[in-house]
Scaffold this active site. Structure first.
Site, PDB file in Angstrom:
ATOM      1  N   PHE A   1      -5.621  63.939  30.746  1.00  0.00           N
ATOM      2  CA  PHE A   1      -6.464  64.023  31.751  1.00  0.00           C
ATOM      3  C   PHE A   1      -7.612  63.039  31.588  1.00  0.00           C
ATOM      4  CE2 PHE A   1      -8.589  67.023  35.036  1.00  0.00           C
ATOM      5  CZ  PHE A   1      -7.556  66.834  36.071  1.00  0.00           C
ATOM      6  N   GLY A   2      -7.419  62.021  31.488  1.00  0.00           N
ATOM      7  CA  GLY A   2      -8.492  60.794  31.701  1.00  0.00           C
ATOM      8  C   GLY A   2      -8.748  60.478  33.063  1.00  0.00           C
ATOM      9  N   ARG A   3      -9.229  59.111  33.030  1.00  0.00           N
ATOM     10  CA  ARG A   3      -9.377  58.705  34.295  1.00  0.00           C
ATOM     11  C   ARG A   3      -8.258  58.688  35.217  1.00  0.00           C
ATOM     12  NH1 ARG A   3     -13.248  55.432  30.595  1.00  0.00           N
ATOM     13  NH2 ARG A   3     -11.097  55.060  29.496  1.00  0.00           N
ATOM     14  N   ILE A   4      -7.009  58.049  34.914  1.00  0.00           N
ATOM     15  CA  ILE A   4      -5.777  58.060  35.817  1.00  0.00           C
ATOM     16  C   ILE A   4      -5.280  59.428  35.975  1.00  0.00           C
ATOM     17  CG2 ILE A   4      -3.766  56.881  35.900  1.00  0.00           C
ATOM     18  CD1 ILE A   4      -4.805  54.628  33.963  1.00  0.00           C
TER      19      ILE A   4
ATOM     20  N   ARG B   1      -5.807  66.449  25.043  1.00  0.00           N
ATOM     21  CA  ARG B   1      -5.918  66.641  23.799  1.00  0.00           C
ATOM     22  C   ARG B   1      -7.276  67.468  23.543  1.00  0.00           C
ATOM     23  NH1 ARG B   1      -6.378  60.586  21.502  1.00  0.00           N
ATOM     24  NH2 ARG B   1      -7.445  60.591  23.629  1.00  0.00           N
TER      25      ARG B   1
ATOM     26  N   ARG C   1       2.891  54.739  29.148  1.00  0.00           N
ATOM     27  CA  ARG C   1       3.687  53.495  28.562  1.00  0.00           C
ATOM     28  C   ARG C   1       4.970  54.155  28.165  1.00  0.00           C
ATOM     29  NH1 ARG C   1       1.028  50.496  29.814  1.00  0.00           N
ATOM     30  NH2 ARG C   1      -0.597  49.206  28.655  1.00  0.00           N
TER      31      ARG C   1
ATOM     32  N   GLU D   1      10.386  46.785  27.352  1.00  0.00           N
ATOM     33  CA  GLU D   1      10.144  46.146  28.527  1.00  0.00           C
ATOM     34  C   GLU D   1      10.438  44.474  28.112  1.00  0.00           C
ATOM     35  OE1 GLU D   1       6.378  46.904  30.521  1.00  0.00           O
ATOM     36  OE2 GLU D   1       6.799  49.029  30.449  1.00  0.00           O
TER      37      GLU D   1
ATOM     38  N   HIS E   1       6.769  48.076  36.142  1.00  0.00           N
ATOM     39  CA  HIS E   1       5.455  47.860  35.783  1.00  0.00           C
ATOM     40  C   HIS E   1       4.334  47.365  36.765  1.00  0.00           C
ATOM     41  CE1 HIS E   1       3.017  48.267  31.687  1.00  0.00           C
ATOM     42  NE2 HIS E   1       2.531  48.407  32.590  1.00  0.00           N
TER      43      HIS E   1
ATOM     44  N   GLY F   1       2.244  49.191  38.094  1.00  0.00           N
ATOM     45  CA  GLY F   1       0.889  50.276  38.195  1.00  0.00           C
ATOM     46  C   GLY F   1      -0.443  49.572  38.723  1.00  0.00           C
TER      47      GLY F   1
END
Ligand code: 8YV
Length: 323
Positions: free
Chosen positions: A156-159, A180, A242, A271, A289, A291
């Site tokens: 639950f970070g920025r993205i 975490r 990732r 990839e 990829h 994003g």
């Protein structure tokens, strides 16, 4: 004083390349091909700064060089699990990344995948382009309703929060979070979210699970056969984080056996190679990829690298130092 000599390892948006060239002795990778470990060993002897991307496998082999000239790796991207940070530190190189500027576009791609897989958009488009559409009928290509469903967000970070914003405010989804560290109660309340203790707690409660944690060794195969087995049989897995976070072979097996409803992937373990079994899964949507792949964001990422590298050579601490 000679200008710092800088290498960008892939072609960047033109506007950024122009500004970098004004400020530095810039060398471009004209052919835009990924560099090998040997290329990097040579580059470490020649350049004061190297600005890599996710396609540069900067493992211990690439760092096997004595007395490199390089002092800073200005990574173009927020994720840096392709860089062996311990080797960089051993050589006294600092590493920076590009947070913030790609959060919205990455969350947009996660939403895209979620909607596509739930509403069977990939399958539908293939049917139509294949000339196989026989026309509307009440039972045709029935999907899953996204609005109001339960979304589990891992990381639950920025993205992750940008994803929660879209899902909660746009689609009225119920948000569950695994992270975490403890997320501030006010942040959870803003998204109407509940934090759960573990991935095991989260998975059985969700209609959709979206991955937004970092890659690297710590999270390798975080989603494995056992955890896929904890998902609801009609739930969907979305990965824009990732590739290594998901065991691709286990995912392909779960999709083939219809143990989960489907998946949407923007990132892959090896990839640009794709585990062949994934190509046979109709309930899987795959993107190459994409994003952060908008002009606005890619330019912002480039300028963010530039800010970090300029700060470094001006003797200031770069804002986005990660090692
Ligand atoms: C980037 C990404 O385009 O920033 C990241 O971590 O995954 C992508 O959006 C890519 O990594 C560039 O290095």
């Amino acid at each position: 004083m000679p200008r710092p000599r800088i290498l960008t390892t892939r072609r960047w948006p033109e506007a950024v390349e122009r500004q970098l060239a004004d400020r530095f002795d810039l060398v471009l990778n004209e052919g835009d091909r990924p560099m090998s470990a040997e290329d990097f060993r040579a580059a470490f002897r020649e350049f004061d700064a190297i600005c890599p991307t996710v396609t540069d496998k900067l493992g211990p082999e690439a760092f096997a060089v004595d007395n490199p000239r390089t002092k800073i790796l200005g990574n173009f991207g927020v994720g840096f699990s392709h860089i062996d940070v311990d080797s960089a530190k051993r050589h006294g190189m600092i590493v920076t990344n590009t947070p913030d500027v790609l959060s919205e576009c990455t969350a947009d791609i996660a939403m895209t995948l979620m909607l596509m897989v739930a509403r069977r958009a990939g399958e539908g488009e293939r049917e139509l382009r294949g000339g196989e559409w026989s026309g509307w009928r009440p039972t045709h290509m029935i999907g899953t309703k996204v609005s109001g469903a339960a979304l589990g967000i891992i990381g639950f970070g920025r993205i992750g929060q940008a994803m929660a914003h879209r899902a909660h405010f746009g689609f009225g989804m119920k948000i569950l979070v695994q992270n975490r560290s403890a997320v501030a109660p006010a942040v959870l309340a803003h998204y109407g979210a509940t934090q759960v203790a573990s991935v095991e707690d989260l998975l059985p409660q969700c209609d959709f699970v979206s991955l937004h944690c970092p890659g690297g060794a710590a999270n390798r195969h975080l989603i494995n056969a056992g955890r896929l087995g904890l998902m609801r049989p009609d739930a969907f897995l979305i990965n824009t984080a990732r590739g290594e976070v998901v065991d691709e072979a286990a995912l392909a097996a779960a999709l083939a056996a219809r143990r989960i409803g489907g998946a949407g992937l923007d990132v892959f373990e090896r990839e640009p190679a794709i585990t062949p079994a994934l190509l046979d899964c109709p309930s899987l949507v795959m993107l190459p990829h994409l994003g952060s792949a908008t002009r606005t964001t890619r330019e912002a990422m480039g300028f963010r690298v530039m800010d970090n590298v300029v700060a470094f050579f001006d003797g200031q601490p770069p804002a986005d130092r990660v090692a």
